[in-house]
Design an enzyme around this catalytic site. Sequence first.
Site, short mmCIF file in Angstrom:
data_model
loop_
_atom_site.label_atom_id
_atom_site.label_comp_id
_atom_site.label_asym_id
_atom_site.label_seq_id
_atom_site.Cartn_x
_atom_site.Cartn_y
_atom_site.Cartn_z
N LYS A 263 13.28 -23.73 72.75
CA LYS A 263 12.32 -23.86 71.47
C LYS A 263 12.68 -22.98 70.28
CE LYS A 263 9.11 -20.56 73.51
NZ LYS A 263 7.89 -20.08 74.03
N ARG A 264 13.47 -22.14 70.69
CA ARG A 264 14.05 -21.07 69.41
C ARG A 264 14.82 -21.73 68.72
NH1 ARG A 264 10.05 -17.36 68.73
NH2 ARG A 264 9.07 -16.93 70.84
#
Length: 503
Positions: A263-264
């Site tokens: 997700k980063r």
Amino acid sequence: MSQKVRVRFAPSPTGPLHIGGVRTALFNYLFAKKHGGDFLLRIEDTDQNRYVEGAEAYIIEALNWLNIPYDEGPGKEAECGPYRQSERKDLYKQYADALIESENAYYAFDTAEELDAHRKDHEEKGKTFIYNWHNRLKLKNSLTISAKETQEKIANGEEYVIRFKTPVDETLYLNDIIRGGMQVETNILDDKVLFKSDGMPTYHLANIVDDHLMEITHVIRGEEWLPSLALHVLLYRAFGWDAPQFAHLPLILKPTGNGKLSKRDGDKMGFPVFPLRWETADGDLFSGYREDGYLPEAVINMLAFLGWNPGTEQEIFSLEELIETFELDRVHKAGAKFDPEKTKWFQHQYLQEVDDEKLSSQFLKFLKEKDISSALDVKKIVSLLKERATFVSDLWEQGSFFFEAPKTYDAKAAEKAFKPETTDLLQKVVSILNTSENFSAENISEKVKGWITSENIGFGKVMMPLRLALVGEMKGPDVFDILSILGKEESISRIEKAIDYIG
């Protein structure tokens, strides 16, 4: 397939749905619809410590936005419900007890501290501690203490877990629709915890029991569950049930190809990894495909190609075409590299297909957010600009000059276009426009071009400064289309402003 196909998507409500999860849902949906089957949503919320408020609603909203709704699940109850594991809690104990009864499982009373000490002791000797056949008869469990003592411990409220008793010295032959045949030696498996004394099952037990009771025929899930396949097959066998067919989807990799997409990564590289925007309790904001202006059809088409290939050159597939073409045996084993540029390419293709009426209403909404109201023919503007647009916001970037007269002129272009004789030429254009009753693009074009040709003037000497006067830079659709949309009054006002500027 004689039995009705039933598949499930079983996320944990621990946060927003990553696109890896969305792809799993999509492949389940496509497979179910292809075979006239059912697509279930089951919320696996047995781990209450990781439960995140709003996550379940987010999952449902994302599936609906993408037009891949479930047939059974929360809010769409059928006889296999309820569809949240926390609401099925009372079910699991009897199945854990049945495994104890059939000697496929046992009670273990080792404390977390004791197990930790064993782990450390093994590490010091350069070994790994695994709770299984080679040491279970030396540890604190119902295999080493009497039935009476076991019952006393339970009656006294001592904490325990129920562990699966993995068979010894056996070679398991497993089959996966995507990966083919595999074999696993049972001696390397650990005796997984299935149930805890707090009354909650672990994922492994709840998952098997629910899949069986919900009559799931095919388990299509991410590659990360592959190491659990042997245990799950053994559990089906221990219960005396037929196992479903399994298919483990490949990982979605970072655009660089090294490692799983996280997700980063999206934040770092400037693209969404979630279907919808998500705000954490701490106020962290993660972008979503919907809010970034992507069409759900484009996102679906992009996800379908992450690990699946139709075997043809075709790249644009409607949902109906995907359902018709999709086969699990065309899913690859190798990880699929995520390509943000390809996603934009899909988005561009789909935006071209959107009806001008629909697109102009979306663009009007965009203008309203910018506090711009306009009497111009927005539908006409959209039809002129959409070919170069990927998102609705691009229509503004390319056509803002329709709604806001230029305040400055591009310096490089002005140096090239604005010459001493330009004022006279533009004055003549103004007088032609002034006398034009019919302000259609065709009519103005005919008159202005007729004059340029008859006077033997180079086209660039008129057309370049005219575009610059109207737009402020050398961009935009055909100049006569721009004039026609702006109308006589506004067009002349802009040209006169440029004449003053040159003067």
